[in-house]
Design an enzyme around this catalytic site. Structure first.
Site, PDB file in Angstrom:
ATOM      1  N   LYS A   1      41.549 -17.526-107.222  1.00  0.00           N
ATOM      2  CA  LYS A   1      41.080 -17.152-105.801  1.00  0.00           C
ATOM      3  C   LYS A   1      40.527 -16.861-105.812  1.00  0.00           C
ATOM      4  O   LYS A   1      38.856 -17.755-105.889  1.00  0.00           O
ATOM      5  CB  LYS A   1      42.294 -16.854-105.594  1.00  0.00           C
ATOM      6  CG  LYS A   1      44.378 -16.567-105.440  1.00  0.00           C
ATOM      7  CD  LYS A   1      44.614 -17.872-105.176  1.00  0.00           C
ATOM      8  CE  LYS A   1      45.724 -18.391-106.026  1.00  0.00           C
ATOM      9  NZ  LYS A   1      46.825 -17.965-105.324  1.00  0.00           N
TER      10      LYS A   1
ATOM     11  N   TYR B   1      54.884 -13.498-103.378  1.00  0.00           N
ATOM     12  CA  TYR B   1      54.112 -14.863-103.752  1.00  0.00           C
ATOM     13  C   TYR B   1      55.915 -15.299-104.335  1.00  0.00           C
ATOM     14  O   TYR B   1      56.091 -14.906-105.468  1.00  0.00           O
ATOM     15  CB  TYR B   1      53.946 -14.578-105.030  1.00  0.00           C
ATOM     16  CG  TYR B   1      52.939 -15.994-105.129  1.00  0.00           C
ATOM     17  CD1 TYR B   1      52.498 -16.783-104.787  1.00  0.00           C
ATOM     18  CD2 TYR B   1      53.020 -16.248-106.730  1.00  0.00           C
ATOM     19  CE1 TYR B   1      51.413 -18.674-105.373  1.00  0.00           C
ATOM     20  CE2 TYR B   1      52.603 -16.956-108.094  1.00  0.00           C
ATOM     21  CZ  TYR B   1      51.619 -18.331-106.669  1.00  0.00           C
ATOM     22  OH  TYR B   1      51.551 -19.058-107.561  1.00  0.00           O
TER      23      TYR B   1
ATOM     24  N   ASP C   1      50.687  -6.840-104.531  1.00  0.00           N
ATOM     25  CA  ASP C   1      49.743  -8.035-105.094  1.00  0.00           C
ATOM     26  C   ASP C   1      48.251  -8.012-103.350  1.00  0.00           C
ATOM     27  O   ASP C   1      48.463  -8.098-103.032  1.00  0.00           O
ATOM     28  CB  ASP C   1      50.481  -9.116-105.079  1.00  0.00           C
ATOM     29  CG  ASP C   1      49.951 -10.520-105.604  1.00  0.00           C
ATOM     30  OD1 ASP C   1      48.349 -10.104-105.159  1.00  0.00           O
ATOM     31  OD2 ASP C   1      50.345 -11.322-106.203  1.00  0.00           O
TER      32      ASP C   1
ATOM     33  N   ARG D   1      42.092 -11.946-129.200  1.00  0.00           N
ATOM     34  CA  ARG D   1      42.762 -11.611-127.881  1.00  0.00           C
ATOM     35  C   ARG D   1      42.398 -10.964-127.224  1.00  0.00           C
ATOM     36  O   ARG D   1      43.032 -10.517-126.419  1.00  0.00           O
ATOM     37  CB  ARG D   1      43.927 -11.693-128.888  1.00  0.00           C
ATOM     38  CG  ARG D   1      45.360 -11.887-127.845  1.00  0.00           C
ATOM     39  CD  ARG D   1      46.723 -12.505-128.708  1.00  0.00           C
ATOM     40  NE  ARG D   1      47.407 -11.209-129.503  1.00  0.00           N
ATOM     41  CZ  ARG D   1      47.607 -11.018-130.816  1.00  0.00           C
ATOM     42  NH1 ARG D   1      47.738 -12.849-131.448  1.00  0.00           N
ATOM     43  NH2 ARG D   1      47.837 -10.152-131.498  1.00  0.00           N
TER      44      ARG D   1
END
Ligand code: PLP
Length: 384
Positions: free
Chosen positions: A201, A103, A176, A50
């Site tokens: 993206k 966003y 962002d 993890r």
């Protein structure tokens, strides 16, 4: 080493290699890491999958290079990266200033989840000036949450002004940076405390997996982000990390083409009678073009188009007639995309100047731009 160009440095992020070495790092599909002695079991890192393994470390190193960061934390998608960045620096009783055009799902996180955590927010218009923002700062204000340019409407905040204001009032700035992808915009170099990217993206670049990253130069903030990420169990799977690392190698090459096609399409659209206005920060008529010139070194393939008023049925017929532009969410992959945005524009502050007609968002993919123009041309015939 630091004088080498981004394309070179993103290709040569050499981490673990097999012996004899392969060009690419081995992909470790592992939850369990095996140790040979009990002391190492509790002391050696990473001790568990993890925490990320070799591919994750190499991706972190590449992203640190890209954004000029000292500390990188990977998350499973862009939304979780934004939520982690925001959630890790705010505590119950704090207040944050939130740019209205961030966003949508990140704004929803601020409104719903922060509220549930006892944190209050104030939304501000993207183009708010220093005096208007300063008037919203309270003793308990801790952070300014930014995105440049804003989602869907592509306004630019005055990031340098915000950084100055934050320094004056002891606030943390979070931005962002998905649109600039770290190549065209380096917020940490402008004094922003935390940069966030949806790797989904442009870094992944092929619309085939998710990823997110939270990046900073500040060790104190990195410790908070790490603790919060550990507490929430946030982690990126190895296969997703691998696709993001692979995408980094070609990021600069792909973005050069996305930029070129985006600008060509924007200029072509601006000259069309069906179009009221194109919203592209790199075009001189964009209201924030001067800020873009000051803070960015390029533009990606994503921009807005406002059509002249048209009945919804004709707009829908036009969108359905497109053959090369897919209609769907997300962006940054090789394929061109288009979406009508009006249904998502649930903002506290109306767009300035008001939109003349429907707002579309276009992502210029890597197809030949002449073919994209021809496709738009045949579909536009449905508007009349
Ligand atoms: C897409 C996007 C996100 C969210 O990324 P996901 O990986 O889809 O969760 C965050 N911020 C911006 C600006 C985005 O465009």
């Amino acid at each position: 080493m630091t004088t080498r160009k981004p394309s070179t440095r993103l290709i040569h992020t050499r981490g673990t290699r097999l012996d004899p070495p392969t060009v690419n790092p081995p992909l470790e599909r592992a939850s369990t890491v095996i140790f040979s002695d009990p002391e190492a079991l509790y002391s050696r890192k990473p001790g568990y999958g993890r925490m990320g393994l070799g591919v994750h470390r190499e991706l972190e190193a590449g992203l640190a290079t890209l954004e000029g960061a000292e500390h990188v934390r990977l998350t499973m998608n862009g939304l979780s990266a934004a939520a982690l960045a925001i959630g890790s620096v705010l505590d119950s009783g704090d207040h944050a200033l939130v740019q209205d055009s961030i966003y949508g799902p990140t704004r929803r996180f601020c409104e719903r989840r922060l509220k549930a955590m006892g944190i209050s927010i104030t939304r501000f218009p993207t183009r708010a000036d220093a005096a208007a923002l300063a008037a919203q700062i309270r003793p308990e204000t801790k952070a300014i949450i930014l995105e440049s340019p804003g989602s869907l409407t592509f306004e630019l905040p005055d990031t340098q002004m915000m950084v100055g204001l934050a320094a004056e009032h002891g606030l943390i700035t979070i931005l962002d940076n998905t649109w600039g992808a770290g190549l065209f915009h380096r917020p940490l170099a402008l004094g922003v405390d935390i940069s966030v990217q949806a790797l989904t993206k442009y870094v992944v670049g092929h619309a085939d997996s998710f990823g997110g990253a939270v990046m900073t130069r500040r060790a104190d903030l990195a410790a908070k982000i790490e603790a919060c990420s550990d507490d929430w169990g946030i982690a990126l799977g190895p296969e997703e990390a691998y696709t993001a690392l692979r995408g980094l190698r070609t990021l600069e090459t792909r973005l050069a083409r996305h930029q070129e096609s985006g600008l060509a399409l924007a200029e072509w659209l601006a000259a069309r009678p069906e179009v009221a206005r194109v919203i592209h920060p790199a075009l001189p008529d964009h209201p924030d073009h001067a800020l873009w010139e000051r803070d960015f070194t390029g533009s990606c393939g994503l921009f807005g188009v406002v059509l002249n008023p048209v009945p919804e049925a004709k707009l829908n017929a036009m969108l359905s007639a497109l053959e090369l532009f897919g209609m769907g969410f997300s962006w940054g992959g090789y394929e061109s995309l288009i979406i009508p945005c009006d249904a998502q524009l649930n903002r506290a502050f109306a767009p300035e100047p008001p939109f003349e007609g429907p707002l579309l968002r276009i992502h210029a993919g890597l197809e030949a731009v002449e073919d994209l123009e021809a496709d738009l041309d045949q579909a536009f015939a449905r508007l009349t």
